[in-house]
Design an enzyme around this catalytic site. Structure first.
Site, PDB file in Angstrom:
ATOM      1  N   ASN A 278      -9.143 -11.953   6.337  1.00  0.00           N
ATOM      2  CA  ASN A 278      -8.633 -11.122   7.037  1.00  0.00           C
ATOM      3  C   ASN A 278      -9.373 -10.290   7.964  1.00  0.00           C
ATOM      4  OD1 ASN A 278      -5.959 -12.003   6.742  1.00  0.00           O
ATOM      5  ND2 ASN A 278      -5.253 -10.338   5.436  1.00  0.00           N
TER       6      ASN A 278
ATOM      7  N   ASP B 104       0.653 -22.152   3.056  1.00  0.00           N
ATOM      8  CA  ASP B 104       0.555 -20.424   2.951  1.00  0.00           C
ATOM      9  C   ASP B 104       0.705 -19.711   2.028  1.00  0.00           C
ATOM     10  OD1 ASP B 104      -0.396 -18.096   4.555  1.00  0.00           O
ATOM     11  OD2 ASP B 104       1.883 -17.590   4.700  1.00  0.00           O
TER      12      ASP B 104
HETATM   13  O1  SFD Z   1      -2.290 -12.131   2.985  1.00  0.00           O
HETATM   14  C1  SFD Z   1     -11.136  -4.493 -14.428  1.00  0.00           C
HETATM   15  N1  SFD Z   1      -5.906  -9.768   0.320  1.00  0.00           N
HETATM   16  C2  SFD Z   1      -6.041 -10.597   1.331  1.00  0.00           C
HETATM   17  N2  SFD Z   1      -7.436 -10.402   1.932  1.00  0.00           N
HETATM   18  C3  SFD Z   1      -7.852 -11.427   2.698  1.00  0.00           C
HETATM   19  O2  SFD Z   1      -8.815 -11.396   3.283  1.00  0.00           O
HETATM   20  N3  SFD Z   1      -6.644 -12.386   3.118  1.00  0.00           N
HETATM   21  C4  SFD Z   1      -5.531 -12.385   2.924  1.00  0.00           C
HETATM   22  O3  SFD Z   1      -4.826 -13.235   2.982  1.00  0.00           O
HETATM   23  C5  SFD Z   1      -5.080 -11.343   1.953  1.00  0.00           C
HETATM   24  N4  SFD Z   1      -3.954 -11.228   1.524  1.00  0.00           N
HETATM   25  C6  SFD Z   1      -3.646 -11.087   0.110  1.00  0.00           C
HETATM   26  C7  SFD Z   1      -4.657 -10.282  -0.616  1.00  0.00           C
HETATM   27  C8  SFD Z   1      -4.278  -9.773  -1.854  1.00  0.00           C
HETATM   28  C9  SFD Z   1      -3.221 -10.451  -2.425  1.00  0.00           C
HETATM   29  C10 SFD Z   1      -2.960 -10.137  -3.905  1.00  0.00           C
HETATM   30  C11 SFD Z   1      -2.501 -11.307  -1.758  1.00  0.00           C
HETATM   31  C12 SFD Z   1      -2.359 -11.620  -0.483  1.00  0.00           C
HETATM   32  C13 SFD Z   1      -1.313 -11.993  -2.593  1.00  0.00           C
HETATM   33  C14 SFD Z   1      -6.491  -8.565  -0.172  1.00  0.00           C
HETATM   34  C15 SFD Z   1      -7.662  -8.904  -0.899  1.00  0.00           C
HETATM   35  O4  SFD Z   1      -7.690  -9.848  -1.840  1.00  0.00           O
HETATM   36  C16 SFD Z   1      -8.356  -7.488  -1.300  1.00  0.00           C
HETATM   37  O5  SFD Z   1      -8.608  -6.660  -0.474  1.00  0.00           O
HETATM   38  C17 SFD Z   1      -9.687  -7.702  -2.157  1.00  0.00           C
HETATM   39  O6  SFD Z   1      -9.638  -8.558  -3.426  1.00  0.00           O
HETATM   40  C18 SFD Z   1     -10.214  -6.369  -2.761  1.00  0.00           C
HETATM   41  O7  SFD Z   1     -11.380  -6.470  -3.570  1.00  0.00           O
HETATM   42  P1  SFD Z   1     -11.655  -5.518  -4.834  1.00  0.00           P
HETATM   43  O8  SFD Z   1     -12.992  -5.796  -5.456  1.00  0.00           O
HETATM   44  O9  SFD Z   1     -11.444  -4.277  -4.546  1.00  0.00           O
HETATM   45  O10 SFD Z   1     -10.633  -5.868  -6.074  1.00  0.00           O
HETATM   46  P2  SFD Z   1     -10.234  -7.339  -6.680  1.00  0.00           P
HETATM   47  O11 SFD Z   1     -10.637  -8.562  -6.014  1.00  0.00           O
HETATM   48  O12 SFD Z   1      -8.597  -7.233  -7.025  1.00  0.00           O
HETATM   49  O13 SFD Z   1     -10.913  -6.941  -8.107  1.00  0.00           O
HETATM   50  C19 SFD Z   1     -10.635  -6.170  -9.172  1.00  0.00           C
HETATM   51  C20 SFD Z   1     -11.443  -6.494 -10.377  1.00  0.00           C
HETATM   52  O14 SFD Z   1     -11.447  -5.395 -11.202  1.00  0.00           O
HETATM   53  C21 SFD Z   1     -11.381  -5.924 -12.635  1.00  0.00           C
HETATM   54  N5  SFD Z   1     -10.736  -5.000 -13.472  1.00  0.00           N
HETATM   55  N6  SFD Z   1     -12.300  -4.684 -15.158  1.00  0.00           N
HETATM   56  C22 SFD Z   1     -12.841  -4.052 -16.195  1.00  0.00           C
HETATM   57  N7  SFD Z   1     -12.077  -2.965 -16.700  1.00  0.00           N
HETATM   58  C23 SFD Z   1     -10.857  -2.495 -16.183  1.00  0.00           C
HETATM   59  N8  SFD Z   1     -10.360  -1.690 -16.708  1.00  0.00           N
HETATM   60  C24 SFD Z   1     -10.629  -3.455 -14.762  1.00  0.00           C
HETATM   61  N9  SFD Z   1      -9.433  -3.144 -14.167  1.00  0.00           N
HETATM   62  C25 SFD Z   1      -9.593  -4.132 -13.043  1.00  0.00           C
HETATM   63  C26 SFD Z   1     -10.427  -6.933 -12.425  1.00  0.00           C
HETATM   64  O15 SFD Z   1     -10.099  -7.933 -13.495  1.00  0.00           O
HETATM   65  C27 SFD Z   1     -11.109  -7.685 -11.108  1.00  0.00           C
HETATM   66  O16 SFD Z   1     -12.234  -8.620 -11.465  1.00  0.00           O
HETATM   67  S1  SFD Z   1      -2.642 -10.869   2.770  1.00  0.00           S
HETATM   68  O17 SFD Z   1      -1.344 -10.132   1.951  1.00  0.00           O
HETATM   69  O18 SFD Z   1      -2.968  -9.968   3.924  1.00  0.00           O
HETATM   70  P1  AMP Z   2      -0.078  -9.615   5.720  1.00  0.00           P
HETATM   71  O1  AMP Z   2       0.270 -10.720   5.492  1.00  0.00           O
HETATM   72  O2  AMP Z   2       1.046  -8.594   6.260  1.00  0.00           O
HETATM   73  O3  AMP Z   2      -0.875  -8.966   4.590  1.00  0.00           O
HETATM   74  O4  AMP Z   2      -1.004  -9.716   6.965  1.00  0.00           O
HETATM   75  C1  AMP Z   2      -2.319 -10.297   7.148  1.00  0.00           C
HETATM   76  C2  AMP Z   2      -3.141  -9.778   8.434  1.00  0.00           C
HETATM   77  O5  AMP Z   2      -2.371  -9.636   9.561  1.00  0.00           O
HETATM   78  C3  AMP Z   2      -3.666  -8.388   7.938  1.00  0.00           C
HETATM   79  O6  AMP Z   2      -4.692  -8.136   8.639  1.00  0.00           O
HETATM   80  C4  AMP Z   2      -2.248  -7.417   8.741  1.00  0.00           C
HETATM   81  O7  AMP Z   2      -2.746  -6.205   9.166  1.00  0.00           O
HETATM   82  C5  AMP Z   2      -1.932  -8.528  10.084  1.00  0.00           C
HETATM   83  N1  AMP Z   2      -0.624  -8.298  10.562  1.00  0.00           N
HETATM   84  C6  AMP Z   2       0.448  -8.878   9.760  1.00  0.00           C
HETATM   85  N2  AMP Z   2       1.527  -8.539  10.529  1.00  0.00           N
HETATM   86  C7  AMP Z   2       1.305  -8.131  11.742  1.00  0.00           C
HETATM   87  C8  AMP Z   2       2.055  -7.766  12.784  1.00  0.00           C
HETATM   88  N3  AMP Z   2       3.106  -7.793  13.237  1.00  0.00           N
HETATM   89  N4  AMP Z   2       1.212  -7.383  13.826  1.00  0.00           N
HETATM   90  C9  AMP Z   2      -0.290  -7.190  13.851  1.00  0.00           C
HETATM   91  N5  AMP Z   2      -0.822  -7.526  12.493  1.00  0.00           N
HETATM   92  C10 AMP Z   2      -0.239  -8.037  11.630  1.00  0.00           C
END
Ligand code: SFD
Ligand code: AMP
Length: 627
Positions: free
Chosen positions: A62, A352
């Site tokens: 993203n 997706d």
């Molecule tokens: O579609 C301990 N994210 C998306 N990012 C994208 O780039 N594209 C996407 O398509 C994304 N989408 C999305 C995303 C996440 C999820 C769950 C879905 C969809 C369904 C976001 C990214 O994943 C997110 O921004 C990053 O992963 C954040 O990285 P970070 O490092 O802040 O967190 P992490 O990867 O979750 O890792 C956490 C780690 O900590 C460990 N942990 N270890 C030891 N002791 C403890 N007490 C701990 N507590 C946690 C975990 O095990 C893990 O290793 S979409 O929605 O936009």
């Molecule tokens: P999401 O699946 O909602 O986590 O969105 C994935 C990426 O698309 C993120 O970067 C969001 O900010 C962006 N996004 C989702 N919906 C919209 C929208 N309606 N307009 C602009 N950006 C969007």
């Protein structure tokens, strides 16, 4: 006391967490550590290959700025984040991540991640900043690179060790404590610097998925507020603790909507057929200037849909079939090409979810949803704490050394506690970093932490008395169970203890009903928040009475304590900010308007380890000159 072996591990740099930012930190730090003869140790509560938010994979990257192709500038990204967060962002941090993120994405590709390309070999974009990927194995690829880098530099990885408590002496981090989730071992990690990368927080609020759906959530339920707890308990200043993220998702299995809105150009409508983004456009005037610029901030997009729900126009639907058919219609004069395109779109729609939220594909299958034939219900989820997506909560960290930023007190990404760094969901006010930006920020923190150790790293002075006391406290839930488990016939009911699941339900009820969760339609007020604080006193008292039947429940106990601290920081900061700035995330019904004159600022907080008191403070927002 429970008889756990104590294992001591000495290292130079300790990385707590094993997700995207941790892997970025490990990869980069290992390189610089090897040059300087230093040791890097990484600790994850799970197994690195499939831990954290990307456990199931993702279908898009993203954050990609595309500087090399002249697609966008770094300043464009800074403006985008400023706008999406209603004016409140740390532009120095956003800029720093943006200028490193493309190289991170190029590394991902080099390590084997399949990024979609078109006929000309150019990346296929989902939206302006998003790239499509074959991402089922995304985490494995990124973890492998981190493991290789650590192995090459003589570093160590501890998996299935739950980090429970920071060790701090005189506002300087000296290590961390944890326990194995598989063996009766208690870990004392001694370090000259620590990077906190333990993700965001899920299940602080009561989820929509209760009963048979319990445990299902959009963000992973095993990210339980450890980053927030670790930094707050260290005494670090925190920022944007009021900014929760509420994503709109396909209802009940939390399938992401980004591909639908951006790639398929789908519309979202009410049950009556009105497109809320068009019908309710005038409402955006009330949130100027942010409501009037494009893209409309995520919280305002949520808000317009919520207004439809409030008006009884729900359910809301994603017009999947309309979007798919509109794209395929370009081929309508050629039946064979039309059929092929329809098949391709249909499989993209399923992929997706299969790439990142498998349960949504299962739900679609079980409810006979064919996206090309019928629309599908969407809803605003329960709130999450995630500084890397469209939320902003996290630690307040120092800005990059080479920028003329007013927020600079040390090495890049160092918190206000010396030697303690944070990244990803662990650092605040630098939203929209996602997977790629979190990895890039981890790299920034990894490099800075090694620099700190080389220039200032002192041998950690550990107070063994304190460690012994904390060991007893951390293992106390096991002792509590042993002391009282025979008193009742039903182990769930006991006057002397509370089990972690019931404790979590209690926390979630407070947050849901008083702090603006799903059942209170995301609305709260001063009086409701004050009542939440009264109830937190009892909740905190009862946290001392948590009981654990085994190691698994011991982990659950501490996860819930971590969630509780995240919840408290949130309630306190919503109380402090007497305006409504992010309707669609939460609404302060008693101060329903945005107040630029008084609240165009960060709301920060800090817990003092010496006194146990919280301090709330405002910090100015700085815009990069000319941007
Ligand atoms: O579609 C301990 N994210 C998306 N990012 C994208 O780039 N594209 C996407 O398509 C994304 N989408 C999305 C995303 C996440 C999820 C769950 C879905 C969809 C369904 C976001 C990214 O994943 C997110 O921004 C990053 O992963 C954040 O990285 P970070 O490092 O802040 O967190 P992490 O990867 O979750 O890792 C956490 C780690 O900590 C460990 N942990 N270890 C030891 N002791 C403890 N007490 C701990 N507590 C946690 C975990 O095990 C893990 O290793 S979409 O929605 O936009
Ligand atoms: P999401 O699946 O909602 O986590 O969105 C994935 C990426 O698309 C993120 O970067 C969001 O900010 C962006 N996004 C989702 N919906 C919209 C929208 N309606 N307009 C602009 N950006 C969007």
């Amino acid at each position: 006391m429970a008889n756990f072996e104590t294992v001591e591990v000495s290292t130079d740099l300790l990385i707590v967490g094993g997700g995207f930012s941790a892997c970025g930190a490990a990869t980069e730090a290992a390189y610089w550590a090897k040059k300087n003869g230093l040791k890097v140790t990484m600790v994850d509560k799970a197994a690195l290959d499939r831990s954290g938010a990307v456990a199931m994979g993702l279908s898009a990257i993203n954050q990609y700025v595309g500087v090399r192709d002249g697609e966008n500038t770094l300043e464009d990204y800074v403006r985008y984040v400023r706008q999406d967060l209603m004016g409140i962002s740390r532009e120095d941090l956003v800029y720093n991540i943006a200028r490193h993120v493309d190289s991170t994405v190029h590394l991902f590709e080099k390590w084997g991640l399949k990024i979609w390309t078109d006929e000309e070999g150019k990346y296929v974009h989902e939206g302006r900043w998003q790239l499509m990927i074959n991402g089922e194995s995304y985490k494995i690829i990124i973890a492998e690179a981190a493991k290789n880098a650590l192995a090459d530099a003589g570093g160590e990885i501890y998996e299935r060790v739950y980090i429970t408590e920071p060790l701090v002496e005189n506002n300087k981090i000296v290590g961390a404590l944890g326990f194995s989730t598989r063996e009766e071992k208690f870990y004392v990690f001694k370090a000259k610097a620590v990077i906190c990368t333990m993700g965001g927080a899920v299940h602080v609020f009561r989820p929509r998925s209760v009963g048979e759906g319990l445990g299902r959530s959009w963000y992973p339920p095993f990210n339980s507020g450890s980053s927030a707890y670790f930094t707050i308990k260290s005494g670090a200043e925190m920022t944007c603790q009021e900014v929760r993220f509420i994503p709109v998702r396909f209802k009940d299995a939390y399938g992401p909507v980004g591909a639908w809105f951006l790639l398929f150009k789908s519309r979202a409508i009410s049950a009556q057929g009105g497109e809320y983004m068009a019908v309710r456009k005038d409402e955006l005037q009330n949130w100027a200037p942010y409501g009037l610029a494009k893209p409309i901030p995520a919280n305002l997009r949520n808000y317009l849909g919520m207004l439809d729900m409030d008006a009884g126009l729900g359910p809301l639907y994603m017009e999947t079939s309309e979007a798919i058919n509109k794209i395929a219609d370009q081929f309508k004069d050629d039946p064979k090409a039309f059929k092929k395109k329809m098949k391709e779109l249909e499989s993209e729609a399923w992929e997706d979810f299969l790439d990142m939220t498998i349960s949504q594909a299962i739900l679609w299958a079980s409810q006979n949803v064919k996206p090309e034939e019928k629309h599908s219900e969407i809803a605003a989820c329960e709130p999450y704490f995630i500084g890397s997506h469209s939320g902003a909560s996290g630690a307040w960290v120092s800005g990059p050394e080479d920028l003329d930023t007013p927020y600079k007190w040390g090495y890049a990404n160092m918190t206000t506690v010396e030697g303690l760094f944070a990244a990803g969901d662990g650092s605040g006010a630098s939203s929209h970093k996602f997977s790629s930006g979190s990895h890039a920020e981890g790299r920034i923190a990894g490099k800075a932490a090694i620099k700190y150790i080389v220039e200032k790293g002192a041998a950690p002075a550990i107070d063994t008395g304190k460690v012994d006391a904390l060991k007893a406290k951390i293992l106390a839930p096991l002792d509590m169970w042993n002391a009282h488990c025979k008193e009742t016939t039903d182990p769930e009911i006991n006057t002397n203890y509370i089990l972690p699941r019931q404790f979590m339900f209690r926390l979630q009820k407070i947050m849901d009903e008083y702090a603006g969760g799903v059942t209170s339609a995301f609305k709260t007020s001063k009086s409701l928040l004050e009542r939440a604080m009264e109830l937190f006193v009892f909740l905190k008292e009862d946290s001392e009475k948590l009981a654990a039947r085994d190691l698994y429940e011991l982990e659950r106990c501490w996860e819930n304590v971590h969630r509780m601290w995240q919840g408290e920081a949130h309630v306190r900061t919503m109380l402090f900010r007497t305006e409504t700035r992010w309707p669609g995330y939460y609404f302060r019904a008693d101060t329903p308007k945005m107040d630029e004159a008084n609240w165009h600022c960060f709301a920060n907080c800090k817990w003092d380890p010496a006194t146990g008191e919280w301090e709330m403070m405002k910090r100015d927002v700085w815009n990069i000159p000319g941007v």
